[in-house]
Design an enzyme around this catalytic site. Sequence first.
Site, PDB file in Angstrom:
ATOM      1  N   GLU A  55       0.540 -13.760  11.783  1.00 13.40           N
ATOM      2  CA  GLU A  55       1.005 -12.589  12.540  1.00 13.40           C
ATOM      3  C   GLU A  55       0.946 -11.378  11.613  1.00 13.40           C
ATOM      4  OE1 GLU A  55       1.968 -12.575  15.789  1.00 13.40           O
ATOM      5  OE2 GLU A  55       1.363 -14.675  15.868  1.00 13.40           O
ATOM      6  N   ASP A  69       0.822  -1.204   0.000  1.00 13.18           N
ATOM      7  CA  ASP A  69       0.000   0.000   0.000  1.00 13.18           C
ATOM      8  C   ASP A  69       0.865   1.267   0.000  1.00 13.18           C
ATOM      9  OD1 ASP A  69      -2.343   1.416  -0.002  1.00 13.18           O
ATOM     10  OD2 ASP A  69      -2.821   1.060   2.107  1.00 13.18           O
ATOM     11  N   GLY A  70       0.274   2.360  -0.480  1.00  9.12           N
ATOM     12  CA  GLY A  70       0.914   3.666  -0.342  1.00  9.12           C
ATOM     13  C   GLY A  70       1.614   4.181  -1.589  1.00  9.12           C
ATOM     14  N   ASN A  71       1.425   3.513  -2.728  1.00  7.14           N
ATOM     15  CA  ASN A  71       2.051   4.020  -3.965  1.00  7.14           C
ATOM     16  C   ASN A  71       1.541   5.425  -4.277  1.00  7.14           C
ATOM     17  OD1 ASN A  71       3.225   1.531  -4.295  1.00  7.14           O
ATOM     18  ND2 ASN A  71       1.784   0.825  -5.853  1.00  7.14           N
ATOM     19  N   ARG A  87      -0.146   9.419  -9.556  1.00  3.86           N
ATOM     20  CA  ARG A  87      -0.371   8.114  -8.920  1.00  3.86           C
ATOM     21  C   ARG A  87       0.234   6.990  -9.769  1.00  3.86           C
ATOM     22  NH1 ARG A  87      -3.824   7.527  -4.897  1.00  3.86           N
ATOM     23  NH2 ARG A  87      -4.355   5.433  -5.594  1.00  3.86           N
ATOM     24  N   ARG A 105      -5.700  -2.818   8.232  1.00  2.32           N
ATOM     25  CA  ARG A 105      -6.795  -3.683   7.805  1.00  2.32           C
ATOM     26  C   ARG A 105      -6.316  -4.693   6.771  1.00  2.32           C
ATOM     27  NH1 ARG A 105      -8.619   1.581   6.236  1.00  2.32           N
ATOM     28  NH2 ARG A 105      -7.825   2.015   4.160  1.00  2.32           N
ATOM     29  N   THR A 145     -10.182  -7.363  -6.386  1.00  2.78           N
ATOM     30  CA  THR A 145     -11.422  -7.358  -7.170  1.00  2.78           C
ATOM     31  C   THR A 145     -12.136  -6.004  -7.008  1.00  2.78           C
ATOM     32  OG1 THR A 145     -12.358  -8.553  -5.278  1.00  2.78           O
ATOM     33  CG2 THR A 145     -11.884  -9.841  -7.225  1.00  2.78           C
ATOM     34  N   GLU A 146     -11.849  -5.303  -5.911  1.00  2.00           N
ATOM     35  CA  GLU A 146     -12.465  -3.984  -5.683  1.00  2.00           C
ATOM     36  C   GLU A 146     -11.726  -2.869  -6.446  1.00  2.00           C
ATOM     37  OE1 GLU A 146     -11.804  -6.235  -3.091  1.00  2.00           O
ATOM     38  OE2 GLU A 146     -13.903  -6.834  -3.255  1.00  2.00           O
ATOM     39  N   ASN A 147     -10.467  -3.140  -6.815  1.00  2.00           N
ATOM     40  CA  ASN A 147      -9.693  -2.098  -7.516  1.00  2.00           C
ATOM     41  C   ASN A 147     -10.268  -1.753  -8.897  1.00  2.00           C
ATOM     42  OD1 ASN A 147      -6.425  -3.099  -6.200  1.00  2.00           O
ATOM     43  ND2 ASN A 147      -7.857  -1.571  -5.437  1.00  2.00           N
ATOM     44  N   TRP A 148     -11.169  -2.598  -9.447  1.00  2.00           N
ATOM     45  CA  TRP A 148     -11.808  -2.254 -10.727  1.00  2.00           C
ATOM     46  C   TRP A 148     -12.615  -0.968 -10.593  1.00  2.00           C
ATOM     47  CZ3 TRP A 148     -10.185  -4.639 -14.922  1.00  2.00           C
ATOM     48  CH2 TRP A 148      -9.743  -5.950 -14.845  1.00  2.00           C
TER      49      TRP A 148
HETATM   50  C1  FPP Z   1      -1.759   0.470  -3.215  1.00  2.00           C
HETATM   51  O1  FPP Z   1      -1.363   1.793  -3.332  1.00  2.00           O
HETATM   52  C2  FPP Z   1      -1.234  -0.299  -4.311  1.00  2.00           C
HETATM   53  C3  FPP Z   1      -1.983  -0.857  -5.282  1.00  2.00           C
HETATM   54  C4  FPP Z   1      -3.443  -0.775  -5.359  1.00  2.00           C
HETATM   55  C5  FPP Z   1      -1.390  -1.597  -6.368  1.00  2.00           C
HETATM   56  C6  FPP Z   1      -0.099  -2.288  -6.081  1.00  2.00           C
HETATM   57  C7  FPP Z   1       0.513  -2.562  -7.396  1.00  2.00           C
HETATM   58  C8  FPP Z   1       1.805  -2.516  -7.725  1.00  2.00           C
HETATM   59  C9  FPP Z   1       2.885  -2.334  -6.756  1.00  2.00           C
HETATM   60  C10 FPP Z   1       2.211  -2.612  -9.133  1.00  2.00           C
HETATM   61  C11 FPP Z   1       1.553  -3.612 -10.033  1.00  2.00           C
HETATM   62  C12 FPP Z   1       1.826  -5.018  -9.683  1.00  2.00           C
HETATM   63  C13 FPP Z   1       2.531  -5.900 -10.403  1.00  2.00           C
HETATM   64  C14 FPP Z   1       2.584  -7.337  -9.957  1.00  2.00           C
HETATM   65  C15 FPP Z   1       3.297  -5.554 -11.574  1.00  2.00           C
HETATM   66  P1  FPP Z   1      -2.483   2.909  -3.392  1.00  2.00           P
HETATM   67  O2  FPP Z   1      -2.587   3.405  -4.775  1.00  2.00           O
HETATM   68  O3  FPP Z   1      -3.756   2.407  -2.789  1.00  2.00           O
HETATM   69  O4  FPP Z   1      -1.823   3.989  -2.463  1.00  2.00           O
HETATM   70  P2  FPP Z   1      -2.578   5.079  -1.610  1.00  2.00           P
HETATM   71  O5  FPP Z   1      -3.339   4.324  -0.549  1.00  2.00           O
HETATM   72  O6  FPP Z   1      -1.452   5.881  -1.071  1.00  2.00           O
HETATM   73  O7  FPP Z   1      -3.462   5.838  -2.547  1.00  2.00           O
END
Ligand code: FPP
Length: 253
Positions: free
Chosen positions: A218, A35-37, A48, A205, A81-84
Amino acid sequence: MTQPLSETSDSYRTAEESTEGHPGSIPVHVAVIMDGNGRWATRQGMSRSDGHRAGTDNIRRITRAFAERGVKYLTLYAFSTENWHRPSDEVQTLIELIEYAILKEVQSLHEQGVRIKHIGRLERLPRSLQESIRKCIELTKDNTAITLSVAFNYGGRTEIIDAIKAITADGIPSDRISEELVRGYLYTDGLPDPDLIVRTAGEMRLSNFLIFQSAYSEYYATQVCWPDFDEAEVAKAIEAYGTRKRRFGKVEE
Ligand code: FPP
């Protein structure tokens, strides 16, 4: 040519047979909610999508770091599945990134002895991507250094529903339904339960990740965003795990 990682045995273990939290023990299976990209990118004035790109580039070093510490299974939550329901350009970026990662990383992961698996539903993904995923699973299927499972179009509830449908379709009578039988119908069939679930970027979560399999896992949460989660953070997570005493619902002897 990439330096191969040392080989490890590939035995199936249930959670109770996994590490029991002896001081300094190493988890057999680590699952990571990356998380956190988005926050990482926003803080630096980037988009993003740039955050997801940096997150993708982090996968190689983290796979290597966990493997070098003796972890045998690493599962990464890449797309739920929710990321769609995210904006369509962001969904498109994530799909393009897995295509890019397969093109750019798979050969090197293969040379390092990484076995790649996919968990989740393949069918909603573009046909060419489904084919590439199948090819990299086939290419790496005999590798033994570490098993890297990528959860892409994965949801824990969907996984359980798919298992129930398959059990019903196979005509299994209710008196044959056991925990072990259900396990065999999950996407994770053949993988041990995760010993340690790591979540980056501070949230506390599970977000529909491995909800059946994590009953006795854990947890380790860090404020560090996924693109900054490096070898030192891997060491901290494993050290934290080594301080836990796992009881699996029993009392201490
Ligand atoms: C959460 O960050 C991250 C994701 C929803 C995607 C994770 C995907 C990758 C690291 C790259 C793709 C994967 C592969 C296998 C090539 P967020 O966008 O929810 O961050 P935020 O909570 O800070 O908005």
